[in-house]
Motif scaffolding. Sequence first.
Motif, PDB file in Angstrom:
ATOM      1  N   GLY A  57       0.845  -1.181   0.000  1.00 46.13           N
ATOM      2  CA  GLY A  57       0.000   0.000   0.000  1.00 46.13           C
ATOM      3  C   GLY A  57       0.882   1.232   0.000  1.00 46.13           C
ATOM      4  N   ASP A  58       0.434   2.258  -0.640  1.00 43.31           N
ATOM      5  CA  ASP A  58       1.189   3.510  -0.739  1.00 43.31           C
ATOM      6  C   ASP A  58       0.235   4.647  -0.394  1.00 43.31           C
ATOM      7  N   ARG A  59       0.537   5.424   0.631  1.00 37.86           N
ATOM      8  CA  ARG A  59      -0.420   6.424   1.098  1.00 37.86           C
ATOM      9  C   ARG A  59      -0.676   7.508   0.050  1.00 37.86           C
ATOM     10  N   ARG A  60       0.227   7.673  -0.921  1.00 40.95           N
ATOM     11  CA  ARG A  60      -0.005   8.653  -1.982  1.00 40.95           C
ATOM     12  C   ARG A  60      -0.858   8.078  -3.118  1.00 40.95           C
ATOM     13  N   ARG A  61      -0.710   6.780  -3.373  1.00 37.85           N
ATOM     14  CA  ARG A  61      -1.339   6.211  -4.567  1.00 37.85           C
ATOM     15  C   ARG A  61      -2.497   5.270  -4.287  1.00 37.85           C
ATOM     16  N   SER A  62      -2.596   4.743  -3.079  1.00 37.25           N
ATOM     17  CA  SER A  62      -3.607   3.724  -2.815  1.00 37.25           C
ATOM     18  C   SER A  62      -5.007   4.296  -2.618  1.00 37.25           C
ATOM     19  N   VAL A  63      -5.117   5.507  -2.112  1.00 35.95           N
ATOM     20  CA  VAL A  63      -6.433   6.088  -1.844  1.00 35.95           C
ATOM     21  C   VAL A  63      -6.992   6.681  -3.136  1.00 35.95           C
ATOM     22  N   PHE A  64      -8.229   6.341  -3.448  1.00 36.89           N
ATOM     23  CA  PHE A  64      -8.863   6.822  -4.663  1.00 36.89           C
ATOM     24  C   PHE A  64      -9.232   8.300  -4.547  1.00 36.89           C
ATOM     25  N   ARG A  65      -9.148   8.991  -5.655  1.00 34.12           N
ATOM     26  CA  ARG A  65      -9.561  10.390  -5.705  1.00 34.12           C
ATOM     27  C   ARG A  65     -11.049  10.525  -5.405  1.00 34.12           C
ATOM     28  N   ILE A  66     -11.415  11.594  -4.735  1.00 38.62           N
ATOM     29  CA  ILE A  66     -12.817  11.861  -4.442  1.00 38.62           C
ATOM     30  C   ILE A  66     -13.534  12.474  -5.644  1.00 38.62           C
ATOM     31  N   HIS A  67     -12.759  13.020  -6.572  1.00 35.68           N
ATOM     32  CA  HIS A  67     -13.351  13.663  -7.747  1.00 35.68           C
ATOM     33  C   HIS A  67     -13.822  12.610  -8.749  1.00 35.68           C
ATOM     34  N   ARG A  68     -14.981  12.829  -9.336  1.00 37.41           N
ATOM     35  CA  ARG A  68     -15.493  11.971 -10.394  1.00 37.41           C
ATOM     36  C   ARG A  68     -14.972  12.446 -11.747  1.00 37.41           C
ATOM     37  N   ASP A  69     -14.808  11.506 -12.663  1.00 32.64           N
ATOM     38  CA  ASP A  69     -14.497  11.838 -14.054  1.00 32.64           C
ATOM     39  C   ASP A  69     -15.828  11.998 -14.785  1.00 32.64           C
ATOM     40  N   VAL A  70     -16.198  13.214 -15.072  1.00 28.49           N
ATOM     41  CA  VAL A  70     -17.517  13.487 -15.651  1.00 28.49           C
ATOM     42  C   VAL A  70     -17.447  13.794 -17.141  1.00 28.49           C
ATOM     43  N   ARG A  71     -16.289  13.597 -17.749  1.00 27.16           N
ATOM     44  CA  ARG A  71     -16.121  14.000 -19.151  1.00 27.16           C
ATOM     45  C   ARG A  71     -17.094  13.297 -20.079  1.00 27.16           C
ATOM     46  N   PHE A  72     -17.365  12.027 -19.851  1.00 26.83           N
ATOM     47  CA  PHE A  72     -18.210  11.259 -20.757  1.00 26.83           C
ATOM     48  C   PHE A  72     -19.476  10.761 -20.051  1.00 26.83           C
ATOM     49  N   SER A  73     -19.854  11.426 -18.984  1.00 29.69           N
ATOM     50  CA  SER A  73     -21.008  11.005 -18.194  1.00 29.69           C
ATOM     51  C   SER A  73     -22.107  12.064 -18.224  1.00 29.69           C
ATOM     52  N   ARG A  74     -23.340  11.603 -18.279  1.00 30.67           N
ATOM     53  CA  ARG A  74     -24.475  12.525 -18.159  1.00 30.67           C
ATOM     54  C   ARG A  74     -24.617  13.041 -16.730  1.00 30.67           C
ATOM     55  N   ASP A  75     -24.137  12.258 -15.799  1.00 31.24           N
ATOM     56  CA  ASP A  75     -24.175  12.648 -14.388  1.00 31.24           C
ATOM     57  C   ASP A  75     -22.984  13.570 -14.138  1.00 31.24           C
ATOM     58  N   LYS A  76     -23.237  14.831 -13.930  1.00 27.46           N
ATOM     59  CA  LYS A  76     -22.164  15.819 -13.791  1.00 27.46           C
ATOM     60  C   LYS A  76     -21.854  16.163 -12.338  1.00 27.46           C
ATOM     61  N   ARG A  77     -22.357  15.378 -11.399  1.00 21.90           N
ATOM     62  CA  ARG A  77     -21.986  15.628 -10.013  1.00 21.90           C
ATOM     63  C   ARG A  77     -20.476  15.485  -9.876  1.00 21.90           C
ATOM     64  N   PRO A  78     -19.812  16.442  -9.255  1.00 22.81           N
ATOM     65  CA  PRO A  78     -18.341  16.454  -9.304  1.00 22.81           C
ATOM     66  C   PRO A  78     -17.642  15.484  -8.358  1.00 22.81           C
ATOM     67  N   TYR A  79     -18.348  14.956  -7.344  1.00 24.39           N
ATOM     68  CA  TYR A  79     -17.653  14.169  -6.315  1.00 24.39           C
ATOM     69  C   TYR A  79     -18.304  12.801  -6.120  1.00 24.39           C
ATOM     70  N   LYS A  80     -17.466  11.822  -5.851  1.00 25.24           N
ATOM     71  CA  LYS A  80     -17.955  10.512  -5.452  1.00 25.24           C
ATOM     72  C   LYS A  80     -18.581  10.602  -4.063  1.00 25.24           C
ATOM     73  N   THR A  81     -19.522   9.737  -3.801  1.00 22.03           N
ATOM     74  CA  THR A  81     -20.133   9.696  -2.472  1.00 22.03           C
ATOM     75  C   THR A  81     -19.677   8.451  -1.716  1.00 22.03           C
ATOM     76  N   ASN A  82     -18.525   7.923  -2.120  1.00 18.99           N
ATOM     77  CA  ASN A  82     -17.873   6.835  -1.403  1.00 18.99           C
ATOM     78  C   ASN A  82     -16.378   7.129  -1.373  1.00 18.99           C
ATOM     79  N   ALA A  83     -15.667   6.393  -0.555  1.00 17.81           N
ATOM     80  CA  ALA A  83     -14.209   6.490  -0.487  1.00 17.81           C
ATOM     81  C   ALA A  83     -13.658   5.073  -0.518  1.00 17.81           C
ATOM     82  N   ALA A  84     -12.431   4.929  -1.023  1.00 15.26           N
ATOM     83  CA  ALA A  84     -11.895   3.583  -1.184  1.00 15.26           C
ATOM     84  C   ALA A  84     -10.379   3.620  -1.239  1.00 15.26           C
TER      85      ALA A  84
END
Length: 239
Positions: A57-84
């Motif tokens: 595990g790497d504390r810089r790389r293992s945690v997923f970004r909270i930002h969503r990739d909305v470029r190709f999605s109809r759902d434009k909400r900017p943030y995930k509502t989960n963490a991982a």
Amino acid sequence: MPTPEALSFLARLARNNSRAWFQENRSEYETVLLEPLRDLVDEMDARLALMAPEFVGDRRRSVFRIHRDVRFSRDKRPYKTNAALWLFHRDAGRTKGFHDSVAAAGFYYHLEPGACYIGGGLWMPPAPSLRLIRSAMVADAADEGRFGSILRGRAFRRAAGALDMDPGTMLTRLPRGFGPDTPGAEWLRYKSFTATVPLSDDQATAADLADRFAENCRVLLPLARWLNSALGYPPASRR
């Protein structure tokens, strides 16, 4: 470690999914969610060094970004509502994660109100990797049937039940070139090879989370190692 305050933040983010709200509450995000997840990564990395040294595990790389990739999605909400977070094979690296086309199998922790879990395995591998896994399954079933014995093991069935069968992760018929008499045919319709252990919200934020995570990594380890061996990523005896 994540606490109930992390779930509370995610619930509030789901109700206020905007950049303005997030910027106003960024410091809380970092305090109750990001840093505790990074601490959990550090703890699990130390435990895996003793239990399964090829996984890191790497504390810089293992945690997923909270930002969503909305470029190709109809759902434009900017943030995930989960963490991982994702714990990965050191030779493959953390390319995407449990829920993307990954280079190798690993372990996953998902934090979401009412939908927390620990996972292990390989989600929707790209076509070249899938071909390698299927070839290994046929050879394995014609020999000792190690893959099937892992999934039928008591500890695995008690924790995860079976491989996940989410919509879209299985073929309706056997892949081209394989017949019903092919050794291992029962596994060849799978396009994804993951297993998940559900957690209650209390379990996912309890003081003994790292113990529970490590225990389930140990149960899911034979599956992860079998998949990685099929892809050319060997186990290790030390870091």
